[in-house]
Design a protein around this motif. Structure first.
Motif, PDB file in Angstrom:
ATOM      1  N   GLU A  50      72.775  17.656 -78.450  1.00 14.74           N
ATOM      2  CA  GLU A  50      71.801  19.001 -78.892  1.00 14.74           C
ATOM      3  C   GLU A  50      72.746  19.832 -79.933  1.00 14.74           C
ATOM      4  O   GLU A  50      72.079  20.508 -80.884  1.00 14.74           O
ATOM      5  N   ILE A  53      72.363  18.445 -83.430  1.00 16.66           N
ATOM      6  CA  ILE A  53      70.912  18.706 -83.737  1.00 16.66           C
ATOM      7  C   ILE A  53      70.977  20.151 -84.395  1.00 16.66           C
ATOM      8  O   ILE A  53      70.420  20.263 -85.600  1.00 16.66           O
ATOM      9  N   ARG A  57      70.121  21.504 -88.217  1.00 17.43           N
ATOM     10  CA  ARG A  57      69.109  22.449 -88.360  1.00 17.43           C
ATOM     11  C   ARG A  57      69.675  23.690 -88.950  1.00 17.43           C
ATOM     12  O   ARG A  57      68.972  24.150 -89.907  1.00 17.43           O
ATOM     13  N   ARG A  82      61.890  15.173 -77.010  1.00 20.57           N
ATOM     14  CA  ARG A  82      62.079  16.652 -77.040  1.00 20.57           C
ATOM     15  C   ARG A  82      62.242  17.046 -78.479  1.00 20.57           C
ATOM     16  O   ARG A  82      61.299  18.143 -78.478  1.00 20.57           O
ATOM     17  N   HIS A  83      62.237  16.359 -79.366  1.00 14.37           N
ATOM     18  CA  HIS A  83      62.435  16.864 -80.663  1.00 14.37           C
ATOM     19  C   HIS A  83      61.419  16.295 -81.433  1.00 14.37           C
ATOM     20  O   HIS A  83      61.244  16.537 -82.793  1.00 14.37           O
ATOM     21  N   CYS A  85      61.128  13.185 -83.014  1.00 13.28           N
ATOM     22  CA  CYS A  85      61.743  12.520 -84.144  1.00 13.28           C
ATOM     23  C   CYS A  85      61.585  11.099 -84.055  1.00 13.28           C
ATOM     24  O   CYS A  85      61.428  10.472 -82.751  1.00 13.28           O
TER      25      CYS A  85
END
Length: 195
Positions: A50, A53, A57, A82-83, A85
């Motif tokens: 995380e 990520i 971002r 969760r994302h 993607c």
């Protein structure tokens, strides 16, 4: 960013991780590659992923793709949901909270020496990351080898209904011929060779 998540007792030095990194360099997108060293604690491993990520971002990367191998594939499923993607799974663990039961205690690492200690609490952390069903199969690409000597490819295929699936006849848990598939993996993740 492409986030590569290595497997249990593995590292960013794994064969597949290095192959993905080298191909992305060849394609002129090497700066988009990230492969953190994951902690033996699943909760800490997810925190590290995380953080990668979040860092991407914060640096302006809005597109994230994840490639996960073995236990990293289990983490990739949770992070992919969760994302929202694109997520590639390479012989992913499906129920590692039972698979790792036989590995409790000190376990040697594959690269660089040393060992990790697998604790019973880690099995609960894995259970806490369980995703019952994927919500958008089109975002997932599963590569499963029938010759995987560690995990059952049929369980992998059953866990990803409707996803893009490539079943390799034979091979092994490490997908020794991964060089034959790396371009396909990167294309699914949205990358192309530099013109």
């Amino acid at each position: 960013m492409l986030l590569y998540l290595h497997g249990f007792r593995s590292s960013p030095q794994s064969f597949k991780a290095r192959l993905v990194q080298e191909r992305m360099r060849d394609w002129g997108v090497g700066k988009a590659y990230a492969c953190p060293m994951l902690d033996v604690s699943p909760a800490a491993a997810i925190e590290r992923a995380e953080a990668a990520i979040a860092g991407a971002r914060a640096g302006g990367d809005t597109e994230i793709a994840i490639v996960g191998s073995s236990l990293g594939g289990f983490y990739a499923r949770w992070l992919g949901e969760r994302h929202g993607c694109r997520t590639v799974l390479l012989n992913p663990a499906i129920h590692p909270w039972t698979d790792l039961e036989k590995y409790l205690g000190d376990q040697p690492l594959w690269h660089g020496g040393g060992s990790v200690r697998v604790e019973r609490a880690h099995l609960q952390e894995l259970l806490d990351l369980r995703v019952e069903a994927i919500t958008d199969p089109a975002r997932y690409y599963l590569i499963a080898a029938t010759g995987d000597e560690v995990l059952d490819y049929r369980e992998m295929v059953a866990a990803y209904p409707g996803a893009h699936v490539r079943v390799i006849e034979g091979s092994d848990h490490g997908i020794s011929e991964f060089a034959d598939y790396v371009d396909d993996v990167l294309s699914f993740c949205g990358y192309r060779p530099a013109a």
